[in-house]
Design a protein around this motif. Structure first.
Motif, short mmCIF file in Angstrom:
data_model
loop_
_atom_site.label_atom_id
_atom_site.label_comp_id
_atom_site.label_asym_id
_atom_site.label_seq_id
_atom_site.Cartn_x
_atom_site.Cartn_y
_atom_site.Cartn_z
N GLN A 244 0.72 -1.16 0.01
CA GLN A 244 -0.05 -0.07 -0.02
C GLN A 244 0.98 1.28 0.03
N ILE A 245 0.37 2.34 -0.68
CA ILE A 245 1.22 3.54 -0.60
C ILE A 245 0.08 4.73 -0.14
N ASP A 246 0.60 5.55 0.72
CA ASP A 246 -0.13 6.69 1.05
C ASP A 246 0.78 8.37 0.67
N ALA A 247 0.41 9.30 1.02
CA ALA A 247 1.07 10.36 0.57
C ALA A 247 2.51 10.47 1.48
N GLU A 248 2.61 9.90 2.55
CA GLU A 248 3.91 9.90 3.25
C GLU A 248 4.83 9.13 2.58
N THR A 249 4.40 7.94 1.88
CA THR A 249 5.29 7.22 1.34
C THR A 249 6.02 7.74 0.01
N VAL A 259 1.84 8.80 -10.65
CA VAL A 259 1.41 7.52 -10.04
C VAL A 259 0.27 7.12 -10.91
N MET A 260 0.01 5.89 -11.43
CA MET A 260 -0.85 5.05 -12.09
C MET A 260 -1.61 4.07 -11.32
N ASP A 272 -5.62 10.09 0.66
CA ASP A 272 -4.72 11.44 0.62
C ASP A 272 -3.77 11.25 -0.50
N VAL A 273 -3.44 10.30 -1.42
CA VAL A 273 -2.55 10.30 -2.38
C VAL A 273 -3.22 11.01 -3.51
N ASP A 274 -4.65 11.14 -3.43
CA ASP A 274 -5.51 11.78 -4.63
C ASP A 274 -5.13 13.32 -4.69
N GLU A 275 -4.95 13.93 -3.50
CA GLU A 275 -4.42 15.45 -3.29
C GLU A 275 -3.19 15.78 -3.68
N THR A 276 -2.15 14.95 -3.95
CA THR A 276 -1.07 15.24 -4.28
C THR A 276 -0.86 15.30 -6.03
#
Length: 313
Positions: A244-249, A259-260, A272-276
């Motif tokens: 799994q990945i998140d914004a912190e990753t 990121v795809m 939270d990745v959506d907002e990056t």
């Protein structure tokens, strides 16, 4: 691109891919120029498995080209539930349509269908095999963000059963791309896929962790762990929730990392990745319209040219 069907990414040369992607760019820039190009044509949507993005984007792409669509509907309400074979099904539907889009749970089903009919067949996913139209929209997304040469791509998640992975990995061998495959041991690329990639001279590396290669990547392609593909549910539960990945990753990622994800996602990419600025998967999904318009336009153009040659004989 001079093809009768689109069954696998391995049938596409670099020139084939670039021809479709160039046309997709033209469609995106001026969709009105492609409106009603194929009025009077009919596309059959034959989905033996669930689909949202692929089914709806082919339907929308066809209608934007002036093509009518017919849908086989739910398998349980079709003659398949009475025991009709795939061969008989597609041979019947061929009489109703000028092209077929087929999704099926059995690997090799699209090849079988293409052998039975004389109209173009597009493989919209055959089990754990291939999904070449998804690959074309993936490549379009990569090209619009980075170009397709001097590229480093990481592909992470279910590499064993992921048909989008198998198609994309094959297509990337046509370009100057380094490929890193990140997965648990139990979900590594199938041996046959690894063999085919090595045969092309592709530069590939396999890893069990993302962290050591994250800062090298231009693209991170994340895939879902596909419960429906596992023959053993216990095996699924052993790996579910990994990778799994998140914004912190992504704090350690290059600023221009893309990121795809072919979608749907479950929990492998946190919201939270959506907002990056890295998140590109919704753009990727939307690219299904111009790319599939370009693909259908090309296949029907080829079919019409072949019909003209037959008439002229």
């Amino acid at each position: 691109m001079r093809q009768d069907h689109l069954i696998t990414a391995t049938q596409l040369s670099r020139d084939d891919i670039e021809a479709v992607l160039d046309r997709a760019r033209e469609v995106a820039d001026d969709p009105a120029a492609y409106a009603d190009r194929h009025t009077g044509r009919v596309l059959a949507l034959c989905f033996f498995e669930p689909s949202t993005r692929t089914r709806m984007s082919f339907d929308s792409a066809a209608k934007r080209l002036g093509i009518d669509t017919i849908d086989m509907g739910d398998v349980d309400s079709s003659s398949v539930s009475k025991g009709e074979s795939l061969s008989d099904t597609v041979r019947v539907i061929e009489g109703y349509a000028d092209a077929l889009v087929l999704r099926h749970p059995s690997e090799g089903a699209a090849t079988l269908a293409a052998e039975q009919v004389s109209v173009p067949v597009v493989n919209a996913g055959d089990g754990a095999g291939q999904h070449p139209s998804q690959t074309l929209l993936d490549l379009h997304t990569i090209r619009e963000n980075h170009g397709l040469d001097d590229l480093t791509v990481g592909i992470m998640g279910d590499l064993k059963y992921g048909r989008t992975v198998h198609s994309l990995a094959a297509a990337l061998t046509e370009f100057d791309a380094n490929q890193h495959f990140i997965s648990p041991e139990s979900l590594r690329l199938p041996r046959s896929v690894r063999f085919d990639l090595h045969e092309t001279g592709a530069q590939i590396r396999e890893h069990e962790e993302l962290e050591p290669v994250l800062d090298e990547l231009d693209v991170l392609y994340v895939t879902r762990i596909q419960k429906e593909r596992f023959p053993d549910e216990n095996e699924y539960h052993r790996v579910a929730g990994e990778y799994q990945i998140d914004a912190e990753t992504l704090d350690a990622a290059p600023d221009d990392l893309t990121v795809m994800h072919p979608l749907p996602r479950v929990d492998e990419i946190a919201p939270d990745v959506d907002e990056t600025d890295h998140a590109t998967y919704f753009e990727q999904a939307h690219n299904g319209i111009p790319v599939r318009m370009a693909l259908l336009d090309t296949l029907l153009e080829n079919a019409e040219a072949a019909e003209g040659m037959e008439v002229g004989r």
